[in-house]
Enzyme design. Structure first.
Site, mmCIF file in Angstrom:
data_model
loop_
_atom_site.group_PDB
_atom_site.id
_atom_site.type_symbol
_atom_site.label_atom_id
_atom_site.label_comp_id
_atom_site.label_asym_id
_atom_site.label_seq_id
_atom_site.Cartn_x
_atom_site.Cartn_y
_atom_site.Cartn_z
ATOM 1 N N HIS A 93 -30.357 -16.572 -7.311
ATOM 2 C CA HIS A 93 -31.251 -17.705 -7.583
ATOM 3 C C HIS A 93 -32.402 -17.668 -6.580
ATOM 4 C CE1 HIS A 93 -32.715 -21.819 -7.973
ATOM 5 N NE2 HIS A 93 -32.132 -21.826 -9.160
ATOM 6 N N GLU A 141 -36.921 -17.449 -14.006
ATOM 7 C CA GLU A 141 -37.366 -18.743 -13.460
ATOM 8 C C GLU A 141 -38.528 -18.533 -12.494
ATOM 9 O OE1 GLU A 141 -33.907 -21.910 -13.347
ATOM 10 O OE2 GLU A 141 -33.984 -20.768 -11.505
HETATM 11 O O1 G3P Z 1 -31.397 -23.220 -11.560
HETATM 12 C C1 G3P Z 1 -32.222 -24.077 -12.272
HETATM 13 C C2 G3P Z 1 -33.411 -24.451 -11.519
HETATM 14 O O2 G3P Z 1 -33.834 -23.632 -10.513
HETATM 15 C C3 G3P Z 1 -34.486 -25.128 -12.276
HETATM 16 O O3 G3P Z 1 -34.627 -26.296 -11.578
HETATM 17 O O4 G3P Z 1 -35.180 -28.607 -11.244
HETATM 18 O O5 G3P Z 1 -36.859 -27.048 -12.255
HETATM 19 O O6 G3P Z 1 -34.871 -27.747 -13.567
HETATM 20 P P1 G3P Z 1 -35.449 -27.508 -12.209
#
Ligand code: G3P
Length: 219
Positions: A93, A141
């Site tokens: 992550h 992400e």
């Molecule tokens: O692991 C999920 C995360 O990093 C996304 O976070 O708070 O943007 O939904 P968020």
């Protein structure tokens, strides 16, 4: 684990720690049963057993270490995760990055224990690179959007499509800033196998309502 899936990362938010983790997990179970949509959770290692004993959903660790059973003080071993009922683990992550050699060993070790791996990556290029390490799923992400109000679906739709084109449908989750049913719909339309979210649920005044909204995107 059925795809498409909503994966909710509890991180270390107080609303999603200890007894609150169990209560929040139960809300997810209720919503999964009500809608028939696949939901998985990623909880802190210390809460794993507590959560797996209370809900019937795939529960992931957020990370583990390359550690055997025995003289590995302070490590979180994949054997312990398995024993605690984990379905698998997130790895790499943006908030818990790993060197590539450690990542490869982690994926291999997880597989040897029957643990499902979701490996996070910060870019399309990195997604392709980590997919070559053979995780079960990659989660794309963009770190600058994590925890923010602008979703990856709105800000970087082309990158989602690029990631899916490179790795194939059914292999890529997307996350960062996802808040609405529309965000989810767009991600799935671009070929994502699901979404990875956190703050929309863990920081919500009404997590059930937040989940209800997200799950509409899967219908
Ligand atoms: O692991 C999920 C995360 O990093 C996304 O976070 O708070 O943007 O939904 P968020």
């Amino acid at each position: 684990m059925r795809l498409p899936v909503l994966v909710v990362n509890f991180k270390t938010y107080p609303s999603a720690t200890g007894k609150n983790a169990v209560e929040l997990a139960k809300i997810h179970q209720k919503m999964a049963e009500k809608t028939g949509i696949s939901i998985a959770l990623a909880v802190q290692a210390v809460d794993l057993r507590f959560v797996t004993e209370n809900v019937d959903l795939p529960v992931f660790a957020q990370h583990f270490d390359v550690a055997e059973q025995g003289a590995f003080t302070g490590y979180v071993s994949p054997y312990s995760l398995k024993d605690a009922g984990a379905y698998g683990s997130l790895l790499n992550h943006a908030e818990r990055k790993l060197p590539v050699d450690v990542l490869q060993s982690s994926i291999d070790l997880a597989r040897s224990q029957g643990l499902f791996t979701i490996v996070c990556a910060e870019s399309v290029f990195a997604s392709k690179a980590v997919s070559e390490l053979s995780p079960d799923l990659v989660a794309f992400e963009p770190p600058e959007l994590i925890g923010g109000d602008v979703s990856v679906s709105n800000a970087q739709p082309q990158l989602i499509q690029d990631a899916v084109a490179m790795m194939g449908k059914g292999k890529v989750l997307v996350g960062a800033g996802i808040k609405t049913a529309e965000d989810v719909k767009l991600a799935l339309k671009f070929g994502a196998a699901g979404v990875l979210v956190s703050s929309v649920v863990t920081r919500a005044h009404d997590p059930e309502k937040a989940l209800e909204e997200l799950l509409k995107g899967f219908l």
